[in-house]
Scaffold this motif. Sequence first.
Motif, PDB file in Angstrom:
ATOM      1  N   PHE A 130       0.846  -1.186   0.000  1.00  0.00           N
ATOM      2  CA  PHE A 130       0.000   0.000   0.000  1.00  0.00           C
ATOM      3  C   PHE A 130       0.882   1.238   0.000  1.00  0.00           C
ATOM      4  O   PHE A 130       2.028   1.202   0.442  1.00  0.00           O
ATOM      5  N   SER A 131       0.331   2.353  -0.492  1.00  0.00           N
ATOM      6  CA  SER A 131       1.094   3.606  -0.462  1.00  0.00           C
ATOM      7  C   SER A 131       1.294   4.039   0.984  1.00  0.00           C
ATOM      8  O   SER A 131       0.756   3.448   1.901  1.00  0.00           O
ATOM      9  N   ASN A 132       2.025   5.085   1.202  1.00  0.00           N
ATOM     10  CA  ASN A 132       2.474   5.522   2.534  1.00  0.00           C
ATOM     11  C   ASN A 132       1.333   5.890   3.470  1.00  0.00           C
ATOM     12  O   ASN A 132       1.171   7.040   3.825  1.00  0.00           O
ATOM     13  N   LYS A 133       0.577   4.940   3.890  1.00  0.00           N
ATOM     14  CA  LYS A 133      -0.531   5.201   4.796  1.00  0.00           C
ATOM     15  C   LYS A 133      -0.649   4.054   5.782  1.00  0.00           C
ATOM     16  O   LYS A 133      -0.192   2.946   5.519  1.00  0.00           O
ATOM     17  N   ASP A 134      -1.285   4.337   6.900  1.00  0.00           N
ATOM     18  CA  ASP A 134      -1.565   3.288   7.881  1.00  0.00           C
ATOM     19  C   ASP A 134      -2.991   2.778   7.759  1.00  0.00           C
ATOM     20  O   ASP A 134      -3.316   1.711   8.251  1.00  0.00           O
ATOM     21  N   TYR A 135      -3.829   3.579   7.128  1.00  0.00           N
ATOM     22  CA  TYR A 135      -5.222   3.176   6.970  1.00  0.00           C
ATOM     23  C   TYR A 135      -5.811   3.827   5.709  1.00  0.00           C
ATOM     24  O   TYR A 135      -5.273   4.782   5.172  1.00  0.00           O
ATOM     25  N   ILE A 136      -6.922   3.261   5.262  1.00  0.00           N
ATOM     26  CA  ILE A 136      -7.676   3.811   4.147  1.00  0.00           C
ATOM     27  C   ILE A 136      -9.051   4.156   4.689  1.00  0.00           C
ATOM     28  O   ILE A 136      -9.644   3.378   5.442  1.00  0.00           O
ATOM     29  N   GLU A 137      -9.565   5.304   4.310  1.00  0.00           N
ATOM     30  CA  GLU A 137     -10.856   5.757   4.837  1.00  0.00           C
ATOM     31  C   GLU A 137     -11.750   6.231   3.687  1.00  0.00           C
ATOM     32  O   GLU A 137     -11.725   7.389   3.302  1.00  0.00           O
ATOM     33  N   PRO A 138     -12.565   5.311   3.123  1.00  0.00           N
ATOM     34  CA  PRO A 138     -13.519   5.742   2.098  1.00  0.00           C
ATOM     35  C   PRO A 138     -14.538   6.703   2.703  1.00  0.00           C
ATOM     36  O   PRO A 138     -14.783   6.673   3.911  1.00  0.00           O
ATOM     37  N   ASP A 139     -15.129   7.556   1.877  1.00  0.00           N
ATOM     38  CA  ASP A 139     -16.146   8.486   2.387  1.00  0.00           C
ATOM     39  C   ASP A 139     -17.306   7.720   3.018  1.00  0.00           C
ATOM     40  O   ASP A 139     -17.831   8.115   4.048  1.00  0.00           O
ATOM     41  N   ASN A 182      -4.725   1.918  -3.830  1.00  0.00           N
ATOM     42  CA  ASN A 182      -5.091   1.296  -2.553  1.00  0.00           C
ATOM     43  C   ASN A 182      -6.485   0.670  -2.623  1.00  0.00           C
ATOM     44  O   ASN A 182      -6.704  -0.448  -2.132  1.00  0.00           O
ATOM     45  N   TYR A 183      -7.434   1.380  -3.218  1.00  0.00           N
ATOM     46  CA  TYR A 183      -8.782   0.823  -3.373  1.00  0.00           C
ATOM     47  C   TYR A 183      -8.747  -0.478  -4.188  1.00  0.00           C
ATOM     48  O   TYR A 183      -9.420  -1.454  -3.857  1.00  0.00           O
ATOM     49  N   LEU A 184      -7.961  -0.485  -5.255  1.00  0.00           N
ATOM     50  CA  LEU A 184      -7.876  -1.685  -6.098  1.00  0.00           C
ATOM     51  C   LEU A 184      -7.292  -2.858  -5.329  1.00  0.00           C
ATOM     52  O   LEU A 184      -7.735  -3.998  -5.494  1.00  0.00           O
TER      53      LEU A 184
END
Length: 156
Positions: free
Chosen positions: A31-40, A74-76
Amino acid sequence: MEFGKDGLVGKLGNIKYNHKIDITQHPNLNFSNKDYIEPDQLVISAIGRQKQAKMVDVKTGYEEGNIDLDQLDNYLKLMNNPKSFSTDFDGAEEISLEYLFLPGKKAGDAKKAAKNAKAEILKFIKDTITDKKQREKIIQNLEVKYIGEDGLLKTL
């Protein structure tokens, strides 16, 4: 429908707001430089015996339709690995993605933004996902929508 811990809870499914998907436990997915993903929004529905999840990303005032390609990537990765994130998606077997474009005050052409974004998204998918079956499944589970000048929801 009633309010639950994460959002609305109903008989057909849940709608989660501000739900953070922890990606730190899956370093192998790059994943790119993130700890989490937050969709709307995260919508989880049960149709028959199969649970489905939909990530919704709302865009306002993006007339050029520019998409954050790291976020899309990240979504993919989430879409390709639903079992790895079964707790976040309430055990959903399939994850889809919807981009919704709303007209903005300055850049108000939501249809143009949606068309430009869809072209950019499809090009990114074609350039990054080499497996044909996987690419077709992702495209099948992708929707780009916009609010038309008549105020109605439209799908490209």
